[in-house]
Scaffold this active site. Structure first.
Site, PDB file in Angstrom:
ATOM      1  N   SER A 143      96.548 -21.056  74.233  1.00  0.00           N
ATOM      2  CA  SER A 143      95.612 -20.381  75.134  1.00  0.00           C
ATOM      3  C   SER A 143      94.874 -21.437  75.938  1.00  0.00           C
ATOM      4  CB  SER A 143      94.596 -19.589  74.303  1.00  0.00           C
ATOM      5  OG  SER A 143      93.529 -19.148  75.108  1.00  0.00           O
ATOM      6  N   TYR A 156      88.251 -18.600  67.604  1.00  0.00           N
ATOM      7  CA  TYR A 156      89.492 -18.562  68.397  1.00  0.00           C
ATOM      8  C   TYR A 156      89.750 -19.934  69.019  1.00  0.00           C
ATOM      9  CZ  TYR A 156      92.950 -16.748  71.749  1.00  0.00           C
ATOM     10  OH  TYR A 156      94.097 -16.508  72.473  1.00  0.00           O
TER      11      TYR A 156
HETATM   12  N1  LIG Z   1      96.011 -11.412  75.738  1.00  0.00           N
HETATM   13  C1  LIG Z   1      95.567 -12.529  76.323  1.00  0.00           C
HETATM   14  O1  LIG Z   1      94.807 -12.490  77.295  1.00  0.00           O
HETATM   15  C2  LIG Z   1      95.983 -13.883  75.820  1.00  0.00           C
HETATM   16  C3  LIG Z   1      95.615 -15.019  76.571  1.00  0.00           C
HETATM   17  C4  LIG Z   1      95.991 -16.283  76.126  1.00  0.00           C
HETATM   18  C5  LIG Z   1      96.733 -16.408  74.967  1.00  0.00           C
HETATM   19  N2  LIG Z   1      97.071 -15.299  74.256  1.00  0.00           N
HETATM   20  C6  LIG Z   1      97.852 -15.483  73.043  1.00  0.00           C
HETATM   21  O2  LIG Z   1      99.041 -14.724  73.140  1.00  0.00           O
HETATM   22  C7  LIG Z   1      99.465 -14.329  71.834  1.00  0.00           C
HETATM   23  C8  LIG Z   1      99.708 -12.828  71.794  1.00  0.00           C
HETATM   24  O3  LIG Z   1      98.515 -12.171  72.169  1.00  0.00           O
HETATM   25  P1  LIG Z   1      98.491 -10.625  72.541  1.00  0.00           P
HETATM   26  O4  LIG Z   1      97.459 -10.446  73.575  1.00  0.00           O
HETATM   27  O5  LIG Z   1      99.850 -10.113  72.812  1.00  0.00           O
HETATM   28  O6  LIG Z   1      97.924 -10.014  71.150  1.00  0.00           O
HETATM   29  P2  LIG Z   1      98.086  -8.569  70.495  1.00  0.00           P
HETATM   30  O7  LIG Z   1      96.895  -8.380  69.626  1.00  0.00           O
HETATM   31  O8  LIG Z   1      98.378  -7.533  71.548  1.00  0.00           O
HETATM   32  O9  LIG Z   1      99.414  -8.721  69.612  1.00  0.00           O
HETATM   33  C9  LIG Z   1      99.429  -9.547  68.497  1.00  0.00           C
HETATM   34  C10 LIG Z   1     100.544  -9.101  67.575  1.00  0.00           C
HETATM   35  O10 LIG Z   1     100.499  -9.980  66.426  1.00  0.00           O
HETATM   36  C11 LIG Z   1     100.595  -9.193  65.248  1.00  0.00           C
HETATM   37  N3  LIG Z   1      99.910  -9.877  64.167  1.00  0.00           N
HETATM   38  C12 LIG Z   1      98.575 -10.020  63.963  1.00  0.00           C
HETATM   39  N4  LIG Z   1      98.334 -10.694  62.835  1.00  0.00           N
HETATM   40  C13 LIG Z   1      99.539 -11.006  62.289  1.00  0.00           C
HETATM   41  C14 LIG Z   1      99.949 -11.678  61.118  1.00  0.00           C
HETATM   42  N5  LIG Z   1      99.056 -12.164  60.246  1.00  0.00           N
HETATM   43  N6  LIG Z   1     101.272 -11.816  60.880  1.00  0.00           N
HETATM   44  C15 LIG Z   1     102.189 -11.301  61.743  1.00  0.00           C
HETATM   45  N7  LIG Z   1     101.857 -10.637  62.873  1.00  0.00           N
HETATM   46  C16 LIG Z   1     100.542 -10.483  63.145  1.00  0.00           C
HETATM   47  C17 LIG Z   1      99.944  -7.853  65.599  1.00  0.00           C
HETATM   48  O11 LIG Z   1     100.404  -6.821  64.723  1.00  0.00           O
HETATM   49  C18 LIG Z   1     100.397  -7.671  67.055  1.00  0.00           C
HETATM   50  O12 LIG Z   1     101.633  -6.988  67.123  1.00  0.00           O
HETATM   51  C19 LIG Z   1      98.376 -14.834  70.876  1.00  0.00           C
HETATM   52  O13 LIG Z   1      98.745 -16.075  70.352  1.00  0.00           O
HETATM   53  C20 LIG Z   1      97.174 -14.988  71.787  1.00  0.00           C
HETATM   54  O14 LIG Z   1      96.250 -15.914  71.272  1.00  0.00           O
HETATM   55  C21 LIG Z   1      96.727 -14.029  74.658  1.00  0.00           C
END
Ligand SMILES: NC(=O)c1ccc[n+]([C@@H]2O[C@H](COP(=O)([O-])OP(=O)(O)OC[C@H]3O[C@@H](n4cnc5c(N)ncnc54)[C@H](O)[C@@H]3O)[C@@H](O)[C@H]2O)c1
Length: 262
Positions: A143, A156
């Protein structure tokens, strides 16, 4: 426009953690389009199964990335089904924000467990099967908060900063086995379930503004003037997974529309 047919990653076997929804699901779908066999790994097995069923050649595996036995079983399932593992996309993460003095210590630790320790466990299990093959690719979805502190978001940011240290260290250690390790640092995926179902509300509460003001605030920080999309991240993932980036390891690539400069 004619159908896109060039499959850059044809025949590769990939695991994507946290692939039942959001960015992980989108990355799994893109890997499918690029010719990969995909292991859709998630805590939420019902949703992961639906994603896997909609892909060309995929299986769903239930995993808690912070549980070593389950992570090892996930990698075993990939190798048992497809005979090898070329690519790990460590994407699963959680986000709970809040002021430091109010932050429940157990929740802070939980974020380290999933976001940092979980990445370590997945990389460890993947490296064990990649080392004998002298080939592999590990990509962490990090991120912009892995490079710059985040307001009332200490757990985070700390977990993501740690992820970059882990990425660099693994890259140093695994280079001799022809395993590359890189991270992608996306900006704000403002239309993702994480934002829509949780972050607008969390940040509005933390910052004393409305959810719409939160959206405008984060949009105004982006020189390119829009939120990050799944495709923006997937394009860089495909590049890092392909031979086109064969001289890159230990990098953490910003995909932020230039946001880190503001
Ligand atoms: N959404 C954003 O704006 C954003 C920005 C920068 C980085 N990210 C990164 O992108 C990645 C995905 O984010 P997202 O927005 O799709 O999140 P999200 O919450 O929509 O999806 C996360 C998924 O991970 C699964 N999960 C959670 N804990 C878990 C565990 N212990 N074991 C296995 N699976 C698990 C959840 O069930 C879910 O399906 C993350 O690493 C997040 O930090 C997201």
């Amino acid at each position: 426009m004619s159908e896109y047919t060039c499959k850059i990653l044809d025949g590769q076997v990939a695991i994507v953690t946290g692939a039942a929804q959001g960015l992980g699901e989108a990355l799994a779908r893109r890997l499918d389009k690029e010719g990969c066999k995909v292991v859709v790994a998630d805590l939420n097995i019902e949703a992961a199964q639906k994603v896997a069923d909609s892909l060309t050649d995929a299986i769903a595996v239930k995993v808690d990335v912070s549980n070593e036995e389950q992570v090892e079983a996930m990698v075993d399932a990939a190798v048992k089904k497809y005979g090898k593992l070329d690519l790990l996309v460590s994407n699963a993460a959680i986000l709970i924000s809040g002021a430091v003095v109010d932050f429940p210590a157990d929740k802070w630790r939980k974020m380290m467990d999933v976001n940092l320790y979980g990445y370590f466990l997945c990389a460890k299990a993947a490296a064990k099967v990649m080392i004998p093959n002298r080939k592999g690719n590990i990509i962490q979805i990090n991120s912009k908060s892995g490079k710059k502190g985040s307001y009332k978001n200490s757990a985070y940011a700390a977990s993501k900063f740690g992820g970059i240290g882990l990425t660099q260290s693994l890259a140093l250690e695994l280079a001799e086995y022809n395993i590359r390790v890189n991270a992608i640092c996306p900006g704000n995926l403002l239309d993702s379930p994480l934002w829509v179902n949780s972050l607008y509300e969390q940040y509005a509460r933390n910052q004393g503004i409305t959810p719409e003001e939160v959206r405008q605030k984060y949009l105004s920080q982006v020189p390119l003037g829009r939120g990050c999309t799944y495709a923006d991240v997937a394009n860089v993932m495909v590049f890092l997974a392909s031979e086109q980036s064969s001289y890159m390891t230990g990098q953490a690539i910003n995909v932020t529309g230039g946001q880190e400069m503001r």
